[in-house]
Design an enzyme around this catalytic site. Structure first.
Site, PDB file in Angstrom:
ATOM      1  CB  SER A   8      -0.933   0.023   1.215  1.00 29.48           C
ATOM      2  OG  SER A   8      -1.581   1.282   1.279  1.00 29.48           O
ATOM      3  CG  HIS A  33      -3.779  -1.639  -1.517  1.00 28.97           C
ATOM      4  ND1 HIS A  33      -4.838  -2.495  -1.719  1.00 28.97           N
ATOM      5  CD2 HIS A  33      -4.220  -0.682  -0.661  1.00 28.97           C
ATOM      6  CE1 HIS A  33      -5.883  -2.077  -1.012  1.00 28.97           C
ATOM      7  NE2 HIS A  33      -5.531  -0.980  -0.348  1.00 28.97           N
ATOM      8  CG  ASP A  35      -5.267   2.630   0.303  1.00 30.28           C
ATOM      9  OD1 ASP A  35      -6.219   1.821   0.347  1.00 30.28           O
ATOM     10  OD2 ASP A  35      -4.128   2.379   0.742  1.00 30.28           O
ATOM     11  CG  MET A  37      -8.619   7.567   1.203  1.00 28.99           C
ATOM     12  SD  MET A  37      -7.749   7.905   2.731  1.00 28.99           S
ATOM     13  CE  MET A  37      -6.971   6.311   3.003  1.00 28.99           C
ATOM     14  CG  HIS A  66      -9.187   0.129  -0.857  1.00 31.31           C
ATOM     15  ND1 HIS A  66      -8.667   0.161   0.431  1.00 31.31           N
ATOM     16  CD2 HIS A  66     -10.533   0.048  -0.703  1.00 31.31           C
ATOM     17  CE1 HIS A  66      -9.650   0.110   1.299  1.00 31.31           C
ATOM     18  NE2 HIS A  66     -10.796   0.048   0.652  1.00 31.31           N
ATOM     19  CG  MET A  68     -11.500   3.518   1.164  1.00 32.32           C
ATOM     20  SD  MET A  68     -10.037   3.670   2.200  1.00 32.32           S
ATOM     21  CE  MET A  68      -8.775   3.602   0.927  1.00 32.32           C
ATOM     22  CG  MET A 137     -11.876  -2.182   4.918  1.00 28.86           C
ATOM     23  SD  MET A 137     -10.297  -1.884   4.079  1.00 28.86           S
ATOM     24  CE  MET A 137      -9.424  -0.854   5.259  1.00 28.86           C
ATOM     25  CG  ASP A 175      -6.282  -2.308   3.239  1.00 27.30           C
ATOM     26  OD1 ASP A 175      -5.217  -1.949   3.772  1.00 27.30           O
ATOM     27  OD2 ASP A 175      -6.922  -1.603   2.425  1.00 27.30           O
TER      28      ASP A 175
HETATM   29  C1  DX5 Z   1      -6.615   2.353   5.021  1.00 25.13           C
HETATM   30  C2  DX5 Z   1      -6.118   1.841   3.718  1.00 25.13           C
HETATM   31  C3  DX5 Z   1      -4.964   0.929   3.819  1.00 25.13           C
HETATM   32  C4  DX5 Z   1      -3.757   1.502   4.472  1.00 25.13           C
HETATM   33  C5  DX5 Z   1      -3.142   0.399   5.278  1.00 25.13           C
HETATM   34  O1  DX5 Z   1      -7.809   3.001   4.849  1.00 25.13           O
HETATM   35  O2  DX5 Z   1      -7.147   1.163   3.035  1.00 25.13           O
HETATM   36  O3  DX5 Z   1      -4.635   0.350   2.570  1.00 25.13           O
HETATM   37  O4  DX5 Z   1      -2.789   2.001   3.591  1.00 25.13           O
HETATM   38  O5  DX5 Z   1      -2.064   0.926   5.970  1.00 25.13           O
HETATM   39  P1  DX5 Z   1      -1.373   0.148   7.159  1.00 25.13           P
HETATM   40  O6  DX5 Z   1      -0.825  -1.123   6.601  1.00 25.13           O
HETATM   41  O7  DX5 Z   1      -0.334   1.112   7.591  1.00 25.13           O
HETATM   42  O8  DX5 Z   1      -2.421  -0.088   8.212  1.00 25.13           O
HETATM   43 ZN    ZN Z   2      -6.545   0.039   1.225  1.00 33.47          ZN
END
Ligand code: DX5
Ligand code: ZN
Length: 218
Positions: A8, A33, A35, A37, A66, A68, A137, A175
């Site tokens: 990620s 990965h 993310d 947001m 991913h 969000m 999650m 994740d």
């Molecule tokens: C959180 C993300 C994750 C995040 C995980 O909302 O979806 O992918 O990057 O980070 P770590 O491994 O640091 O918890």
């Molecule tokens: Zn994620």
């Protein structure tokens, strides 16, 4: 079923994003990965299509996006156009998950459906035969560097039983809060696609990836 490591980049140093992606690639990550947001579905805002586009040339590894974001169907094509190979959206973010799955498949990409810690497995059971991946999650989505919620592993166990009982080929991705020292327990619960951000990008990146890979292949 093969175990997969997905790095990620949310926890990467964005001033060195290109070279850090090269490093996880060379060290043996399977997926990248990404993310996304929107400040609505989750409180934070991360990055979007331009970043994905500019890192696409760095690696051939699978881009695991991913989302969000609310109403994810609006942006599937945008992320496919900049290089997403797999798109995961949240069940909680749409009234019509099947339409989102169809939209992702329309472009020949892998579809994933995600649930937050408070959402039961029942919410995604109707889509199990329709997706390539379910993301359970293990933290509240929104930020990297949080601690894994232990109860979330009960959902992973429940889902693994269900998938095995149905005899279908669906990946279980986890994740949030996953590190070298707790990943074994998570694999034992039945997950096979492991996302890690802080566990990879904090400290020695190559060593972290190699250690994860070693545990995943045992
Ligand atoms: C959180 C993300 C994750 C995040 C995980 O909302 O979806 O992918 O990057 O980070 P770590 O491994 O640091 O918890
Ligand atoms: Zn994620």
């Amino acid at each position: 079923m093969m175990n997969i490591l997905s790095s990620s980049i949310l926890s990467a140093d964005f001033a060195r994003l290109g070279s850090q992606i090269e490093e996880v690639d060379k060290a043996g990550t399977h997926y990248i990965h990404i993310d996304v947001m929107d400040g609505m579905f989750v409180p934070s805002i991360s990055y979007g299509m331009p970043i994905v586009k500019s890192i696409r040339g760095i690696t051939d590894k699978l881009f695991d996006v991913h989302l969000m974001i609310v109403d994810p169907i609006r942006y599937i094509k945008n992320f496919v156009d900049v290089g997403a190979d797999s798109v995961t959206f949240h069940q909680e973010a749409t009234d019509d998950p099947m339409a989102v799955i169809d939209e992702i498949h329309k472009y020949g990409k892998k579809a994933g459906i995600a649930i937050k810690p408070a959402t039961p497995i029942d919410a995604i059971v109707p889509y199990l035969e329709k997706v390539e991946m379910v993301l359970v999650m293990t933290v509240e989505p929104g930020f990297g560097g949080q601690q894994l919620i232990p109860e979330s592993l009960d959902k992973v166990r429940e889902l693994r039983k269900l998938i095995d009982k149905k005899g279908i080929d669906v990946d279980i991705q986890v994740d949030g809060g996953i590190y070298i020292d707790n990943v074994e327990e998570i694999l034992e619960a039945g997950a096979n696609v492991i996302v890690s951000g802080s566990g990879i990008f904090k400290g020695n990146i190559s060593e972290n990836v190699k250690t994860f890979r070693k545990i995943l292949s045992e």
